[in-house]
Design a protein around this motif. Structure first.
Motif, PDB file in Angstrom:
ATOM      1  N   ILE A 111       0.798  -1.198   0.019  1.00 20.07           N
ATOM      2  CA  ILE A 111       0.070  -0.075   0.151  1.00 20.07           C
ATOM      3  C   ILE A 111       0.753   1.004   0.092  1.00 20.07           C
ATOM      4  CG2 ILE A 111      -1.597   1.267   1.210  1.00 20.07           C
ATOM      5  CD1 ILE A 111      -2.846  -1.288   2.454  1.00 20.07           C
ATOM      6  N   PHE A 112       1.892   1.109   0.771  1.00 16.89           N
ATOM      7  CA  PHE A 112       2.905   2.569   0.906  1.00 16.89           C
ATOM      8  C   PHE A 112       3.681   2.537  -0.361  1.00 16.89           C
ATOM      9  CE2 PHE A 112       3.200   1.997   5.893  1.00 16.89           C
ATOM     10  CZ  PHE A 112       1.813   2.727   6.012  1.00 16.89           C
ATOM     11  N   VAL A 113       3.947   1.480  -0.987  1.00 18.96           N
ATOM     12  CA  VAL A 113       4.833   1.709  -2.431  1.00 18.96           C
ATOM     13  C   VAL A 113       3.814   2.349  -3.352  1.00 18.96           C
ATOM     14  CG1 VAL A 113       5.566   0.156  -4.264  1.00 18.96           C
ATOM     15  CG2 VAL A 113       6.405  -0.410  -1.983  1.00 18.96           C
ATOM     16  N   LEU A 114       2.543   1.675  -3.287  1.00 19.01           N
ATOM     17  CA  LEU A 114       1.617   2.498  -4.357  1.00 19.01           C
ATOM     18  C   LEU A 114       1.289   3.961  -4.193  1.00 19.01           C
ATOM     19  CD1 LEU A 114      -0.588  -0.734  -5.169  1.00 19.01           C
ATOM     20  CD2 LEU A 114       1.151   0.096  -6.669  1.00 19.01           C
ATOM     21  N   SER A 115       0.957   4.006  -2.949  1.00 17.95           N
ATOM     22  CA  SER A 115       0.538   5.621  -2.514  1.00 17.95           C
ATOM     23  C   SER A 115       1.580   6.387  -2.271  1.00 17.95           C
ATOM     24  CB  SER A 115      -0.379   5.422  -1.048  1.00 17.95           C
ATOM     25  OG  SER A 115       0.390   4.726  -0.134  1.00 17.95           O
ATOM     26  N   GLY A 116       2.742   6.031  -1.603  1.00 20.70           N
ATOM     27  CA  GLY A 116       3.630   6.985  -1.234  1.00 20.70           C
ATOM     28  C   GLY A 116       4.889   6.969  -2.155  1.00 20.70           C
ATOM     29  N   LEU A 117       5.158   5.848  -3.246  1.00 16.58           N
ATOM     30  CA  LEU A 117       5.983   5.963  -4.056  1.00 16.58           C
ATOM     31  C   LEU A 117       5.759   6.187  -5.484  1.00 16.58           C
ATOM     32  CD1 LEU A 117       8.424   3.039  -2.976  1.00 16.58           C
ATOM     33  CD2 LEU A 117       8.465   5.255  -2.057  1.00 16.58           C
ATOM     34  N   TYR A 118       4.471   5.976  -5.541  1.00 14.72           N
ATOM     35  CA  TYR A 118       3.846   6.102  -7.072  1.00 14.72           C
ATOM     36  C   TYR A 118       3.035   7.258  -7.152  1.00 14.72           C
ATOM     37  CZ  TYR A 118       6.372   2.459  -9.281  1.00 14.72           C
ATOM     38  OH  TYR A 118       7.266   1.660  -9.880  1.00 14.72           O
ATOM     39  N   GLY A 119       2.286   7.708  -5.651  1.00 11.75           N
ATOM     40  CA  GLY A 119       1.171   8.987  -5.630  1.00 11.75           C
ATOM     41  C   GLY A 119       0.005   8.247  -6.095  1.00 11.75           C
ATOM     42  N   LEU A 120      -0.442   7.026  -6.073  1.00  6.93           N
ATOM     43  CA  LEU A 120      -1.881   6.725  -6.523  1.00  6.93           C
ATOM     44  C   LEU A 120      -2.674   7.063  -5.438  1.00  6.93           C
ATOM     45  CD1 LEU A 120      -0.068   4.789  -8.391  1.00  6.93           C
ATOM     46  CD2 LEU A 120      -1.755   3.033  -7.984  1.00  6.93           C
ATOM     47  N   ILE A 123      -0.574  12.628   9.342  1.00  2.00           N
ATOM     48  CA  ILE A 123      -0.908  13.249   7.960  1.00  2.00           C
ATOM     49  C   ILE A 123      -2.172  12.333   7.535  1.00  2.00           C
ATOM     50  CG2 ILE A 123       1.343  13.629   7.268  1.00  2.00           C
ATOM     51  CD1 ILE A 123       1.524  11.170   5.566  1.00  2.00           C
ATOM     52  N   ARG A 124      -2.858  12.812   6.461  1.00  2.00           N
ATOM     53  CA  ARG A 124      -3.988  12.049   6.187  1.00  2.00           C
ATOM     54  C   ARG A 124      -3.443  10.914   5.112  1.00  2.00           C
ATOM     55  NH1 ARG A 124      -6.749  17.061   3.383  1.00  2.00           N
ATOM     56  NH2 ARG A 124      -4.496  16.896   2.528  1.00  2.00           N
ATOM     57  N   PHE A 125      -4.329   9.947   4.741  1.00  2.00           N
ATOM     58  CA  PHE A 125      -3.528   8.937   3.957  1.00  2.00           C
ATOM     59  C   PHE A 125      -3.562   9.603   2.386  1.00  2.00           C
ATOM     60  CE2 PHE A 125      -4.163   5.678   0.404  1.00  2.00           C
ATOM     61  CZ  PHE A 125      -3.402   4.577   1.182  1.00  2.00           C
ATOM     62  N   HIS A 126      -4.437  10.397   2.109  1.00  2.00           N
ATOM     63  CA  HIS A 126      -4.244  11.227   0.743  1.00  2.00           C
ATOM     64  C   HIS A 126      -2.919  12.134   0.585  1.00  2.00           C
ATOM     65  CE1 HIS A 126      -5.775  12.715  -3.105  1.00  2.00           C
ATOM     66  NE2 HIS A 126      -5.204  13.735  -2.945  1.00  2.00           N
ATOM     67  N   ASP A 127      -2.347  12.351   1.921  1.00  2.00           N
ATOM     68  CA  ASP A 127      -0.942  12.880   1.853  1.00  2.00           C
ATOM     69  C   ASP A 127       0.325  12.284   1.894  1.00  2.00           C
ATOM     70  OD1 ASP A 127      -2.083  15.414   2.795  1.00  2.00           O
ATOM     71  OD2 ASP A 127      -2.382  14.984   4.693  1.00  2.00           O
ATOM     72  N   LEU A 128       0.024  11.037   1.508  1.00  2.00           N
ATOM     73  CA  LEU A 128       1.116   9.954   0.999  1.00  2.00           C
ATOM     74  C   LEU A 128       1.400  10.537  -0.493  1.00  2.00           C
ATOM     75  CD1 LEU A 128       0.121   6.548   2.572  1.00  2.00           C
ATOM     76  CD2 LEU A 128       2.207   8.075   3.017  1.00  2.00           C
ATOM     77  N   ARG A 129       0.116  10.614  -1.167  1.00  2.00           N
ATOM     78  CA  ARG A 129       0.260  11.215  -2.484  1.00  2.00           C
ATOM     79  C   ARG A 129       1.048  12.509  -2.677  1.00  2.00           C
ATOM     80  NH1 ARG A 129      -2.400  10.656  -7.679  1.00  2.00           N
ATOM     81  NH2 ARG A 129      -3.524  12.768  -8.295  1.00  2.00           N
ATOM     82  N   HIS A 130       0.684  13.526  -1.813  1.00  2.00           N
ATOM     83  CA  HIS A 130       1.189  14.780  -1.736  1.00  2.00           C
ATOM     84  C   HIS A 130       2.687  14.476  -1.350  1.00  2.00           C
ATOM     85  CE1 HIS A 130      -2.957  16.953  -0.580  1.00  2.00           C
ATOM     86  NE2 HIS A 130      -2.745  16.247  -1.863  1.00  2.00           N
ATOM     87  N   SER A 131       3.123  13.597  -0.651  1.00  2.00           N
ATOM     88  CA  SER A 131       4.448  13.273  -0.427  1.00  2.00           C
ATOM     89  C   SER A 131       5.175  12.815  -1.471  1.00  2.00           C
ATOM     90  CB  SER A 131       4.572  12.102   1.151  1.00  2.00           C
ATOM     91  OG  SER A 131       3.899  12.603   1.870  1.00  2.00           O
ATOM     92  N   ALA A 132       4.740  12.005  -2.248  1.00  2.00           N
ATOM     93  CA  ALA A 132       5.272  11.486  -3.428  1.00  2.00           C
ATOM     94  C   ALA A 132       5.194  12.604  -4.382  1.00  2.00           C
ATOM     95  CB  ALA A 132       4.502  10.141  -4.031  1.00  2.00           C
TER      96      ALA A 132
END
Length: 425
Positions: A208-217, A334-343
């Motif tokens: 989940i972290f790979v897709l959201s935090g590394l790719y910004g899905l 952070i919010r889950f959506h902020d993983l996308r912002h982080s990427a």
């Protein structure tokens, strides 16, 4: 003009009787476009101009939107609750995304109806709405929630005004000034993302972290990615669908996915992230085998992210569990959506290539152009950036992924170098 006045020698009464007097009546004439070409509609003899205008507005909407069902005309007794519930069903299903439609209904039920729901529609005043917003604020609701309630009322009452149900739009004349919202959490830095990935290593959060935090899905893109759209051989995957907004509890089989917000995009699987995809596929194959051995059902939805039995994960539960995960591990909120912002932030800071980052995230071309400060003119933007090749996306993603896992990137580089030396010999 669609509504025209006409003089008659013997004007009729509302029940069709004769007045024996000359007077003015109003005719409605509409010319509208269809797939077969232009057509016309007409109705004559309205006693008042107001009736003709109401009919013209309703018929123009109906004729240009087949299947449209007009909102029931408001009378003096219709309340705000009755009008809003009718309006959101008609307007929402036709014009809003499922998530927005659900949000409108929730806000109407919880933040509007309890305060002004019993007020007759025609008697709502700006002062009443100001008082409602004051009570919402005193209740402890955020600025954005209060502003959202006002926005819903503004849109709904504007529709009522255009249909001549009310004279004006009271939600636009309020005196309430919305202050600044609390600061949005800062996106995670590369170092914080490295720590987060370490905490998720070997458990359900890893992929989940790979897709959201590394790719910004986006969250539902993560949960809706299927192996059918992953090409490990060519090292790429496509984002063409996502998990539907509302999946009933205990759903085990997904028969139909929802379209993504963007028009779909293809992303490269980098050297660093390839092993994550391979491990996830291997894990799910083992889970399937264990289910078969134990006689337990396995629901093969072909989802990259799924429960141990193959069933889809609940989007709401992922969001809630993510917040608990951060608290238990003393990570900044952070919010889950902020993983996308982080990427997005980390890729941009490492490469400076905002356009390619936008393409990776699936942003609109107009939004990318505005963010770049180029122009909102599409011709200008496309003149400079006609296309972003997969190789360019790979370059930007590798810059971020290699920074995230420097030791792994070095190991892969040394391995590739040895392979080249071996081939040269």
């Amino acid at each position: 003009m669609s509504v025209t006045a006409r003089q008659v020698k013997n004007k009729r009464t509302s029940d069709g009787g004769s007045t024996s007097r000359a007077g003015t009546v109003y005719d409605v004439f509409i010319r509208y476009k269809t797939a077969e070409g232009y057509k016309t509609y007409g109705k004559r003899g309205f006693l008042t101009k107001s009736e003709a205008i109401d009919h013209e507005a309703e018929m123009r909407t109906k004729l240009t939107n087949p299947g449209y069902e007009p909102i029931k005309a408001a009378d003096a007794k219709q309340t705000v609750q009755e009008y809003l519930e009718s309006w959101v069903e008609v307007h929402g299903k036709a014009n809003l995304r499922p998530s927005t439609f659900s949000s409108y209904k929730s806000h109407i039920k919880n933040h509007i109806v309890p305060y002004i729901g019993n007020v007759p529609l025609k008697k709502v005043t700006p002062a009443m709405i100001d008082n409602m917003l004051k009570q919402l604020s005193e209740k402890g609701l955020s600025v954005s929630t209060c502003r959202y309630a006002q926005r819903i009322l503004s849109v709904a009452f504007e529709a009522a005004r255009k249909y001549r149900y009310i004279e004006g739009n009271p939600a636009r004349d309020i005196l309430t000034k919305f202050g600044k919202e609390a600061k949005t959490p800062d996106p995670y830095t590369v170092e914080q993302m490295q720590h987060l990935m370490a905490l998720g290593s070997g458990n359900e959060w890893q992929m989940i972290f790979v897709l959201s935090g590394l790719y910004g899905l986006r969250r539902n893109e993560v949960l809706g990615l299927r192996w059918d759209n992953v090409d490990l051989k060519n090292r790429q995957f496509s984002i063409t669908e996502q998990l539907p907004f509302k999946v009933p509890p205990k759903t085990t089989v997904i028969t139909e996915m929802a379209p993504t917000k963007s028009q779909g995009r293809t992303l490269p699987i980098t050297e660093v992230t390839l092993s994550f995809f391979q491990k996830q596929l291997s894990l799910q194959q083992k889970q399937k085998e264990l289910s078969e051995l134990s006689g337990q059902p396995y629901y093969d939805n072909r989802l990259v992210i799924a429960k141990a039995n193959g069933a889809p994960m609940s989007a709401e539960r992922v969001t809630n569990n993510f917040a608990q995960f951060l608290r238990h591990n003393d990570m900044p909120h952070i919010r889950f959506h902020d993983l996308r912002h982080s990427a997005a932030t980390n890729m941009h800071e490492l490469t400076g290539d905002f356009f390619t980052v936008g393409e990776i995230l699936g942003h609109t071309l107009k939004g990318i152009g505005m963010s770049l400060g180029i122009s909102t003119n599409m011709a200008d933007v496309t003149a400079r950036y006609v296309d972003v090749r997969l190789d360019r996306k790979r370059t930007v993603l590798e810059a971020y992924h290699n920074e995230m896992f420097p030791n792994e990137a070095l190991r892969i580089a040394q391995k590739n170098l040895k392979a080249k030396d071996h081939e040269a010999r």
